[in-house]
Design a protein around this motif. Sequence first.
Motif, PDB file in Angstrom:
ATOM      1  N   SER A   1      51.982  -4.288   0.244  1.00 38.01           N
ATOM      2  CA  SER A   1      52.071  -3.649  -1.070  1.00 38.01           C
ATOM      3  C   SER A   1      53.389  -2.899  -1.199  1.00 38.01           C
ATOM      4  O   SER A   1      54.037  -2.553  -0.209  1.00 38.01           O
ATOM      5  N   LEU A   2      53.772  -2.655  -2.448  1.00 42.78           N
ATOM      6  CA  LEU A   2      55.002  -1.927  -2.717  1.00 42.78           C
ATOM      7  C   LEU A   2      54.904  -0.488  -2.215  1.00 42.78           C
ATOM      8  O   LEU A   2      55.887   0.068  -1.709  1.00 42.78           O
ATOM      9  N   SER A   3      53.731   0.120  -2.334  1.00 43.40           N
ATOM     10  CA  SER A   3      53.557   1.504  -1.871  1.00 43.40           C
ATOM     11  C   SER A   3      53.791   1.601  -0.363  1.00 43.40           C
ATOM     12  O   SER A   3      54.391   2.569   0.115  1.00 43.40           O
ATOM     13  N   GLN A   4      53.352   0.580   0.400  1.00 45.55           N
ATOM     14  CA  GLN A   4      53.598   0.568   1.837  1.00 45.55           C
ATOM     15  C   GLN A   4      55.089   0.394   2.127  1.00 45.55           C
ATOM     16  O   GLN A   4      55.623   1.029   3.045  1.00 45.55           O
ATOM     17  N   SER A   5      55.753  -0.451   1.344  1.00 49.12           N
ATOM     18  CA  SER A   5      57.192  -0.655   1.520  1.00 49.12           C
ATOM     19  C   SER A   5      57.963   0.625   1.224  1.00 49.12           C
ATOM     20  O   SER A   5      58.932   0.956   1.920  1.00 49.12           O
ATOM     21  N   LEU A   6      57.539   1.354   0.193  1.00 49.95           N
ATOM     22  CA  LEU A   6      58.190   2.623  -0.140  1.00 49.95           C
ATOM     23  C   LEU A   6      57.970   3.660   0.952  1.00 49.95           C
ATOM     24  O   LEU A   6      58.884   4.420   1.284  1.00 49.95           O
ATOM     25  N   GLU A   7      56.775   3.693   1.510  1.00 43.23           N
ATOM     26  CA  GLU A   7      56.491   4.634   2.588  1.00 43.23           C
ATOM     27  C   GLU A   7      57.348   4.310   3.811  1.00 43.23           C
ATOM     28  O   GLU A   7      57.882   5.202   4.475  1.00 43.23           O
TER      29      GLU A   7
END
Length: 499
Positions: free
Chosen positions: A47-53
């Motif tokens: 997910s994008l949220s995991q990539s941002l983290e």
Amino acid sequence: MGRKTPSSNSSNKKTLSKKGKPPKEEKELFEAVDSLLRLTTLPLHNSLSQSLECQKQISNLLDRIKFLEDKLAKKNKSTLGHVEKYQDRNSKEALIKFNTWLKEHGAELHGCSISNFEGYDLGIKVEQEIPQSTLVIAVPRKLMMSNETVKDSIVQDLVEKVEILKNMPNVLLTVYLLVEKLKNDSFWKPYIDILPKSYNTVLYFTMSELEELKGSPTLEVALKQIKSIVRQYAYFHKLFWGSDDPVSELMRNRFTFNEYCWAVSTVMTRQNMIPSEDGSTMINALIPLWDLCNHTNGTISTDYNPQLKRSECLAFRDFQAGEQLFIYYGARTNADFFIHNGFVYEENENDIYWIRLGVSKSDSLEEKRRELLKKLGIWSIAEYSIKKGSRPVDGRLLAFLRVFNMNEDQLDHWIQSEKCSDLQYPECALDTTLERKSWTFLKARLTLLLASYKTSLEEDQMLVKDKISDNLKMAIKMRLTEKKLLKNCLEYVEDMIRK
């Protein structure tokens, strides 16, 4: 990634054997680089949220690494002290040396001069009227820094040992450029001196500047790009500290993330393809002087002349004295320019917004939809282009929308039809209900995509006028161009529904 990377322990042993106990900052740097390499070699996130983290963790580690590298540089004048020898690229002395170097080696610049332009930095200024098709710039092959000229440098021995340098020509050119920058007697020093000292590529974006792209499909591409480059840096850092070859000896105390970021950005924003010496393939090259030309809409007007062994650039239109000489970089989207060139061109005639659509596995008619799409040469899950202009929806997307919204009888009819390719044309005779359903589906998807941004198009048009950082302004311009594409397409779709 190439040969086995020296472990943290082997790097420390080499340091100990040469200097005794390593300084505290050096040990901390090795540990931080180890952590960075592990973090950037993790599998792709779901997910994008995991990539941002993950990017936040990368950013924090890089902040620590840059701090330690700066601290070590102050203790060792052979690191950043060498870089300080390079002049301001806009200085009169640097430009005189560059022009002299060009003339001495046969480069030609007709009716123009190198000048500074507001909003562009250095560019090419037209000094007299230049008619279309006039030869303006000619750069001989011997002035080009390419993957072939590597063979005459100390980098060549490393190429035989490191797979990434053999398999990724852009990375090879990056390392080669950095070696030439750090050498005291580089043939290309006059050229390197007039290169930008930093860039607006995503590698220079802060976490908060990257987060301005939330809602944009370009964000995911940017995060992948950063992660890949950071992994390369960590790999080479360990390689240079764990090897005894000439390149490692030169780089060991001088190789920093900022230096690698600069070299990567230089290659990304300026590299071009030229024929190899024997003409059998195309190779990566940096072309001095020519790469000072900035982009506009137009036609390709640069080519390689194999008889004269030089790159030649012609005026693609008439230019008047006082103008900036622009060239056309090719049909690229603003996402391409943003990621690889560090700018957004708002008037880009070739801009595209890519929308991902697919047939769900839970769809009871999935098999028949897949069958019809296959007949049309379309994947069941694919990316489709939303284009600029009066016809933003192309035949490929139109065919998918129709297939996606067909009932079973309609699917059966078109699967059996020998004219199924007609589904790609607006004039195709279809049931009115199906057409409305197809356009309504796209309208809902476009509306959802616009709503995913945290600001409206109108708000961005105001924000971009504020006094903000160049990177932040570029991020806003990027999402602004995307919203314009989506809004233009939405208006087109609404017109189609009303018909």
